[in-house]
Design a protein around this motif. Structure first.
Motif, PDB file in Angstrom:
ATOM      1  N   THR A 220     -34.475 -14.616  16.843  1.00  0.00           N
ATOM      2  CA  THR A 220     -34.490 -15.436  15.786  1.00  0.00           C
ATOM      3  C   THR A 220     -33.171 -16.147  15.371  1.00  0.00           C
ATOM      4  O   THR A 220     -33.254 -17.501  15.144  1.00  0.00           O
ATOM      5  N   ASP A 221     -32.067 -15.393  15.452  1.00  0.00           N
ATOM      6  CA  ASP A 221     -30.971 -15.958  15.118  1.00  0.00           C
ATOM      7  C   ASP A 221     -29.841 -15.059  15.960  1.00  0.00           C
ATOM      8  O   ASP A 221     -29.385 -14.081  15.450  1.00  0.00           O
ATOM      9  N   ALA A 222     -29.435 -15.766  16.909  1.00  0.00           N
ATOM     10  CA  ALA A 222     -28.435 -15.064  17.865  1.00  0.00           C
ATOM     11  C   ALA A 222     -27.063 -14.933  17.049  1.00  0.00           C
ATOM     12  O   ALA A 222     -26.239 -13.867  17.253  1.00  0.00           O
ATOM     13  N   GLU A 223     -26.817 -15.737  16.395  1.00  0.00           N
ATOM     14  CA  GLU A 223     -25.284 -15.869  15.663  1.00  0.00           C
ATOM     15  C   GLU A 223     -25.467 -14.734  14.822  1.00  0.00           C
ATOM     16  O   GLU A 223     -24.519 -13.772  14.276  1.00  0.00           O
ATOM     17  N   LEU A 224     -26.524 -14.515  13.868  1.00  0.00           N
ATOM     18  CA  LEU A 224     -26.706 -13.423  13.001  1.00  0.00           C
ATOM     19  C   LEU A 224     -26.449 -12.193  13.852  1.00  0.00           C
ATOM     20  O   LEU A 224     -25.737 -11.188  13.113  1.00  0.00           O
ATOM     21  N   ALA A 225     -27.129 -11.881  14.747  1.00  0.00           N
ATOM     22  CA  ALA A 225     -27.262 -10.701  15.489  1.00  0.00           C
ATOM     23  C   ALA A 225     -25.818 -10.471  16.030  1.00  0.00           C
ATOM     24  O   ALA A 225     -25.370  -9.037  15.786  1.00  0.00           O
ATOM     25  N   GLN A 226     -24.979 -11.469  16.343  1.00  0.00           N
ATOM     26  CA  GLN A 226     -23.777 -10.887  16.890  1.00  0.00           C
ATOM     27  C   GLN A 226     -22.920 -10.645  15.713  1.00  0.00           C
ATOM     28  O   GLN A 226     -21.976  -9.728  16.045  1.00  0.00           O
ATOM     29  N   LYS A 227     -22.978 -11.245  14.633  1.00  0.00           N
ATOM     30  CA  LYS A 227     -22.156 -10.685  13.284  1.00  0.00           C
ATOM     31  C   LYS A 227     -22.607  -9.541  12.946  1.00  0.00           C
ATOM     32  O   LYS A 227     -21.459  -8.863  12.439  1.00  0.00           O
ATOM     33  N   ILE A 228     -23.756  -9.227  12.825  1.00  0.00           N
ATOM     34  CA  ILE A 228     -24.163  -7.711  12.759  1.00  0.00           C
ATOM     35  C   ILE A 228     -23.416  -6.593  13.769  1.00  0.00           C
ATOM     36  O   ILE A 228     -22.987  -5.759  13.352  1.00  0.00           O
ATOM     37  N   THR A 229     -23.913  -7.005  14.971  1.00  0.00           N
ATOM     38  CA  THR A 229     -23.122  -6.185  16.172  1.00  0.00           C
ATOM     39  C   THR A 229     -21.593  -5.905  15.863  1.00  0.00           C
ATOM     40  O   THR A 229     -21.071  -4.715  16.218  1.00  0.00           O
ATOM     41  N   ASP A 230     -20.743  -7.083  15.635  1.00  0.00           N
ATOM     42  CA  ASP A 230     -19.390  -7.026  15.263  1.00  0.00           C
ATOM     43  C   ASP A 230     -19.097  -6.010  14.262  1.00  0.00           C
ATOM     44  O   ASP A 230     -17.788  -5.668  14.185  1.00  0.00           O
ATOM     45  N   SER A 231     -19.979  -5.999  13.283  1.00  0.00           N
ATOM     46  CA  SER A 231     -19.544  -5.166  11.939  1.00  0.00           C
ATOM     47  C   SER A 231     -20.068  -3.781  12.081  1.00  0.00           C
ATOM     48  O   SER A 231     -19.725  -3.017  11.364  1.00  0.00           O
ATOM     49  N   MET A 232     -20.766  -3.383  13.177  1.00  0.00           N
ATOM     50  CA  MET A 232     -21.377  -2.021  13.319  1.00  0.00           C
ATOM     51  C   MET A 232     -20.174  -1.013  14.001  1.00  0.00           C
ATOM     52  O   MET A 232     -19.097  -1.713  14.685  1.00  0.00           O
ATOM     53  N   PHE A 233     -19.890  -0.012  13.406  1.00  0.00           N
ATOM     54  CA  PHE A 233     -18.820   0.831  13.931  1.00  0.00           C
ATOM     55  C   PHE A 233     -19.758   2.180  14.526  1.00  0.00           C
ATOM     56  O   PHE A 233     -20.449   2.845  13.832  1.00  0.00           O
ATOM     57  N   THR A 234     -19.314   2.330  15.906  1.00  0.00           N
ATOM     58  CA  THR A 234     -19.816   3.386  16.595  1.00  0.00           C
ATOM     59  C   THR A 234     -18.884   4.508  16.766  1.00  0.00           C
ATOM     60  O   THR A 234     -17.694   4.638  16.545  1.00  0.00           O
ATOM     61  N   PHE A 235     -19.282   5.640  17.244  1.00  0.00           N
ATOM     62  CA  PHE A 235     -18.626   6.696  17.490  1.00  0.00           C
ATOM     63  C   PHE A 235     -17.220   6.614  18.333  1.00  0.00           C
ATOM     64  O   PHE A 235     -16.168   6.997  18.062  1.00  0.00           O
TER      65      PHE A 235
END
Length: 331
Positions: A220-235
């Motif tokens: 739906t929104d590739a730019e939004l998905a990338q912003k969310i991915t960049d903000s995620m913090f994994t182990f």
């Protein structure tokens, strides 16, 4: 509150009597009440010297503090802004001294996630997002697990694009929840929702659901998905935390939790953890890892999420910095 402080609080409340302890519980958040209640339930015996030390410490703190009525919210605002500047301070102040503009939603915070999911299942995704943004990420993730995939994805898109809560939206929310919420017109816009909130929830949903939601948002929104991915913090992103931050984190993490979490960690991250422990503790942990048999992926993920929650709390308290993308922003 660390485990020692939690134990002290449990001992103190047990000694106070039912009425006084109940009064204290009225001022706790759901998460605080649960943790403290569990600690009290597990406390079957108390050594006399331990009991006396807790009471003495409490008495000294009360004596030193006295009874003062202060505008602490305003004081904290001024101190934080002077120390951190307006931008960083405002990020923390939203969490520390946020005005409770929607008191009715507090009732949802005490409800079982399954009950909240049943309540919201048939509501429009926009309304669901406005409601869920007021709850803790852990509770939101449990609610979303119970939604059909399509509904869950629609809610996540709206959660990620939510730019505050307008009075009109709160009025609609008030109608949906009927008597649960009241006075929507008097509620001012709160700085809630957005990419960061969506990332926090996705971090708790598990890899399978996380991937499905991100794929849907990406279409739906590739730019939004990338912003969310960049903000995620994994182990694995703990590799980006400096040694001082790792040491602060290790003080808060239970040994068994760390052991299970590291079963699914990279060799580089394990070595980083070992370097920030005493040589004896590191050697014991190495031996435990080598001798521990296979652990279910679900158990490993659960412990890693628990440790990440501690890391985010320490980040909010300023004890460590989580790298949220190339600019190293606070999460």
């Amino acid at each position: 509150m660390d485990d020692q402080g939690l134990e002290d609080a449990a001992i103190l409340l047990i000694s106070m009597g039912e009425e006084e302890a109940a009064e204290v519980f009225r001022h706790l958040t759901p998460k605080e009440a649960q943790k403290l209640g569990e600690k009290m339930a597990r406390t079957k015996t108390i050594q006399r010297d331990r009991y006396e030390k807790v009471l003495l410490r409490f008495e000294e703190q009360v004596h030193d503090a006295g009874l003062l009525e202060l505008d602490t919210d305003e004081y904290v605002r001024k101190v934080m802004r002077r120390a951190l500047g307006d931008d960083k301070a405002n990020l923390l102040l939203d969490r520390i001294v946020r005005v409770n503009d929607a008191p009715g939603i507090d009732n949802l915070k005490w409800m079982d996630p399954a009950a909240v999911a049943d309540l919201l299942r048939r509501e429009h995704p926009q309304i669901v997002a406005v409601i869920l943004v007021h709850l803790e990420p852990e509770q939101v993730s449990e609610v979303l697990r119970r939604f059909p995939e399509g509904h869950r994805n629609e809610v996540m898109i709206r959660l990620a694009t939510l730019d505050g809560v307008q009075p009109a939206a709160l009025k609609e929310l008030s109608e949906v929840l009927s008597k649960v919420l009241a006075g929507g017109d008097r509620m001012r816009k709160a700085n809630m929702g957005g990419v960061k909130s969506a990332a926090e929830v996705l971090n708790l949903l598990g890899s399978a659901i996380e991937g499905s939601v991100l794929d849907y948002i990406r279409e739906t929104d590739a730019e939004l998905a990338q912003k969310i991915t960049d903000s995620m913090f994994t182990f694995d992103d703990l590799m980006r935390v400096d040694d001082r931050g790792i040491q602060a984190l290790l003080k808060e993490v239970q040994s068994e939790s760390l052991l299970v979490a590291l079963k699914g960690a990279t060799d580089d991250l394990r070595e980083k953890i070992f370097r920030n422990m005493s040589s004896r503790a590191a050697e014991m942990l190495r031996e435990d890892l080598a001798s521990r048999g296979p652990v279910r992926v679900a158990e490993v993920e659960a412990e890693q999420k628990e440790i990440l929650q501690i890391a985010r709390r320490l980040s909010d308290e300023g004890q460590l910095m989580l790298g949220g993308g190339s600019d190293g922003q606070f999460l």
